[in-house]
Enzyme design. Sequence first.
Site, PDB file in Angstrom:
ATOM      1  N   CYS A 116       1.016  -1.142  -0.038  1.00 36.76           N
ATOM      2  CA  CYS A 116      -0.187   0.140   0.410  1.00 36.76           C
ATOM      3  C   CYS A 116       1.104   1.095  -0.339  1.00 36.76           C
ATOM      4  O   CYS A 116       1.860   1.484   1.062  1.00 36.76           O
ATOM      5  CB  CYS A 116      -0.539  -0.317   1.543  1.00 36.76           C
ATOM      6  SG  CYS A 116      -1.517   1.948   1.085  1.00 36.76           S
ATOM      7  N   GLY A 215      -3.547  -6.154 -10.452  1.00 35.42           N
ATOM      8  CA  GLY A 215      -3.411  -5.064 -10.855  1.00 35.42           C
ATOM      9  C   GLY A 215      -3.720  -4.856 -12.059  1.00 35.42           C
ATOM     10  O   GLY A 215      -3.602  -3.748 -13.182  1.00 35.42           O
TER      11      GLY A 215
END
Length: 487
Positions: A116, A215
């Site tokens: 993150c 992703g």
Amino acid sequence: MTSTVGRLCFSNKTALAPMVRVGTLPMRLLALDYGADIVYCEELIDIKMVQCERVVNEVLETVDFVAPDERVMFRTCNREKDRVVFQMGTADPERALAVAQLVENDVAAIDVNMGCPKEYSTKGGMGAALLSDPDKIEAILTTLVKGICKPVTCKIRVLPTVEDTVELVKRIEKTGVAAVAVHGRMKEERPRHPVHCDYIQAVAKTVSIPVIANGGSQDWVKTYSDIEVFREATGASSVMLARAAMWNASVFRSQGALSVDEVIEEYIKYAIRYDNNIFNTKYCLCQMLRDRVESPMGKQLHAAQTNEEICEVFGMTDYYKKTQAALEERRAALQANHCHSDQPTLEGDIITMAVRFERREYPPQITPKMYLLEWSRREKLEQPVYETVQRAQDRAFQSTVIVAEKKYRSALWEKSKKFAEQAAAIVCLRTLGVPEGKIGEKNSGLVNKRKREEKRNGETGEDCTAAETAYRKRHITQSSQKEEEKN
């Protein structure tokens, strides 16, 4: 070596990625319904989780991890027990282990967030900040692998070069983790940047543990069939979806995606059934509405302040009322079962009893608190002290009364602070064997007080006229009420 029988497998799987404010119980269950094999909870910070208490919520049929301020930090249920991965944000091996040990019996695996890039994670040395500290990564993962029985995984972002990324994952593999999820962007990159499939592919070719590709929502995955395309492009064992699943969780559905409106309805049902946080629910629904968020419906959603109002926006008021009625019925049944015994029990240093204050069982203007105050004075004790708390999930109250340095409280929660205090007084009085003022009860403490008042004035009850007696009764009652209000 720990047995692998029944342990969660990370090969050839599709997973709901960990997403802050999205990956709570309703979204996780929805993803499972539509075909996801594994679901990750949102990142939960170790410092907050380590303070939590594990609470079995009998009404919702969930296990809640509740913070000292009564906030539910993590809620799970049996439906997802074998497929939910608990993701934590941590930068401390020992604290990470404490959290993992707290939750491990209620989840399928433990994951450490190392990807993150947001400030709320990196500022504490967590998330993507760990990528620059491989020694700490190794210490955290090794401590977890040795300290718990469930599989341990981590989620990273790629480093500036393929070589650095491969070297990091090789070091991670040596800690004994069960899998590694790789988000194919660097920590400085955002969704608008293309995902680096070649980085993920290089990692997958190098290590023997399952690699989970992440992703691909922006460029690769828009339908169920795209999941396999992304898997092949990255050479990964499994695929993890974030935004594609957030926008429409039925992307996991092999038969094809459903309309967003259908998905929204099913999400709301779970949100109501499991009493999801209102602001969390609103956030997820806004993500699903996407470009419709500024429509009249979207504006109504923004204005909603309760789950009931959210149901009104989507025409689900009947479902809300039916669900609330069912939960209330279950709550009443559970409380009735808890009330079957009048025997006090000891919880720590507090004497408890499952009792409830029923106003109709007492004469007008007479309460157990008044009787307890009178008894305390008669015994020349300090006046009772009440300590009341309110829990956040349903705003119910529970009070503890302290008398003669002993604590008493009801095991049941009340809808008001006043009723909670009365219930605590009842527990104290019943434990002590002292009258509490119920209709039809003999040996009233207030009667004794009235006789003392009468003797102080040189009179007896027989000498008083009916009017004088009535006046004194009102005066004593009012005095007692004023004393009670002061307390």
